[in-house]
Enzyme design. Structure first.
Site, mmCIF file in Angstrom:
data_model
loop_
_atom_site.group_PDB
_atom_site.id
_atom_site.type_symbol
_atom_site.label_atom_id
_atom_site.label_comp_id
_atom_site.label_asym_id
_atom_site.label_seq_id
_atom_site.Cartn_x
_atom_site.Cartn_y
_atom_site.Cartn_z
ATOM 1 N N CYS A 84 27.751 45.658 48.694
ATOM 2 C CA CYS A 84 29.628 45.575 48.172
ATOM 3 C C CYS A 84 29.608 46.902 48.526
ATOM 4 O O CYS A 84 31.429 47.072 49.082
ATOM 5 C CB CYS A 84 29.720 44.706 47.628
ATOM 6 S SG CYS A 84 28.822 43.251 47.234
ATOM 7 N N HIS A 331 37.633 40.519 48.617
ATOM 8 C CA HIS A 331 36.461 41.803 48.681
ATOM 9 C C HIS A 331 35.596 40.863 49.258
ATOM 10 O O HIS A 331 35.020 40.705 49.570
ATOM 11 C CB HIS A 331 36.007 40.859 47.227
ATOM 12 C CG HIS A 331 34.192 41.798 46.731
ATOM 13 N ND1 HIS A 331 34.411 42.799 47.904
ATOM 14 C CD2 HIS A 331 33.052 41.350 46.419
ATOM 15 C CE1 HIS A 331 32.922 43.841 47.581
ATOM 16 N NE2 HIS A 331 32.184 42.343 46.655
#
Length: 384
Positions: A84, A331
């Site tokens: 991420c 996200h």
């Protein structure tokens, strides 16, 4: 060593886009970044750094050149994979190239398409960023991992499930102002705390969505940047740690975040008290509380008090996640870190529209890979 600046930044909306591809999403982000730099000539870009996890297995090899060539940039391109934190690291790599003198203009960005795979497949692709043998292959999900961290935090400090919900409520209120947000709606404290349990004590409202999207940032040298339209990259710090939470000494901190922040503050000759606005990595609500403490915004165990006192609201002393954060903005793994920098660039140059804050001079972006195996912190400063 010369200075580096953000001279343009753009992103797509984050959400579910069945009619788009990873190439078309990234091309849109690049187009918007160039447009924000007053139509900067793409031929002046020296190289590109692109972050992506590669969810779904599409074009894992050479995915960087695949998106930059489609976007019309025939430049050397490097792909970064740090879960991420991929595009946060892409921005850092761009800063290094510019500061070293190897390039005058570097495009840094990222992309991910996550909504065109089944729930089971998405869980697999997310899980590959956890410790493989002792977490993913034993059935642990990231919701489960962060639930362990939340349980440890609630047991150790004066915090409750409602405090986790306060972070979610704040970010949903901010996301409702953001036309690029995946979840652009508000929620109440009761809804957040009373939502379906995903992994106790985390409810659905404490978990970010899986999103499609792309973001791009133009990093340039002081010779190229025009101060009125640029934000100086005052500092950048990065750190790595053990991938599995069980391998670390604490469940109530992400040490890589603290180390990355310390390095960024030192480079910028700034401290936590100098930060006017922050975009922090709130993949789960507990992650935002941990970030407050790891970044030095408060002492250990005091994050809940910051939320209760409204310090991190958009009208508070230190607004956090005015974009909506991962929780509401979304996200798309490879795009998240660059997307944080996009938001800060807009805030520091007065381009944030309905989200615009007054009197912001220093912005902080905090991007975490997995449950803390990697972290990168970037400090941007408005040009006076």
């Amino acid at each position: 060593m010369r200075d580096a600046y953000v001279i343009g930044a753009g992103q797509t909306a984050f959400g579910s886009f069945p009619d788009e591809s990873y190439r078309s999403l990234f091309a849109t982000a690049v187009e918007r970044a160039l447009a924000s730099a007053d139509g900067f000539d793409p031929g002046a870009v020296d190289e590109a750094v692109v972050g992506t996890l590669g969810v779904g297995g599409r074009q894992i090899g050479l995915s960087g050149p695949a998106v930059t060539e489609y976007a019309g940039l025939s430049v050397p391109t490097t792909r970064v994979e740090n879960a991420c934190a991929a595009s946060g690291y892409a921005v850092r790599n761009a800063v290094q190239a510019v500061k070293s003198g190897m390039a005058d203009v570097v495009l840094a960005g990222g992309f991910e398409v996550m909504t065109d795979v089944s729930a089971d497949a998405a869980k697999y692709w997310l899980g590959v960023s956890g410790e493989t043998e002792w977490e993913r292959l034993t059935g642990t999900t990231f919701a489960g991992t962060y639930a362990q961290m939340a349980s440890a935090y609630l047991a150790e400090y004066d915090a409750t499930v409602d405090d986790l919900s306060r972070a979610a409520v704040k970010n949903h209120a901010n996301g409702a102002r953001n036309p690029h947000a995946h979840l652009g709606f508000e929620c109440s404290l009761e809804e957040a705390s009373g939502g379906s349990v995903v992994a106790d004590p985390l409810t659905l409202y404490h978990c970010c969505p899986t999103s499609d999207g792309a973001a791009a940032v133009l990093v340039a040298s002081e010779d190229v940047a025009e101060s009125d339209d640029a934000a100086r990259i005052a500092g950048v710090g990065a750190a790595s740690d053990r991938v599995g939470v069980f391998e670390r000494d604490t469940y109530t901190s992400i040490p890589a975040s603290a180390a990355a922040a310390e390095a960024a503050y030192e480079m910028a000759d700034l401290g936590p008290d100098d930060v006017d606005v922050a975009e922090v990595h709130d993949c789960f609500a507990i992650a935002e509380l941990l970030a407050y403490e790891d970044l030095g915004f408060c002492e250990r165990g005091e994050a809940a008090e910051l939320l209760r006192a409204g310090v991190t609201e958009r009208d508070g002393r230190l607004p956090v996640n005015v974009s909506g954060g991962l929780k509401a903005k979304g996200h798309p793994i490879g795009a998240t870190g660059a997307g944080q920098v996009v938001e800060l660039y807009k805030q520091l140059t007065g381009r944030a529209g309905d989200r615009q804050l007054a009197d912001v001079d220093v912005g902080l972006a905090h991007n975490v890979g997995g449950s803390g195996g990697a972290a990168v912190v970037t400090l941007l400063e408005a040009e006076s």
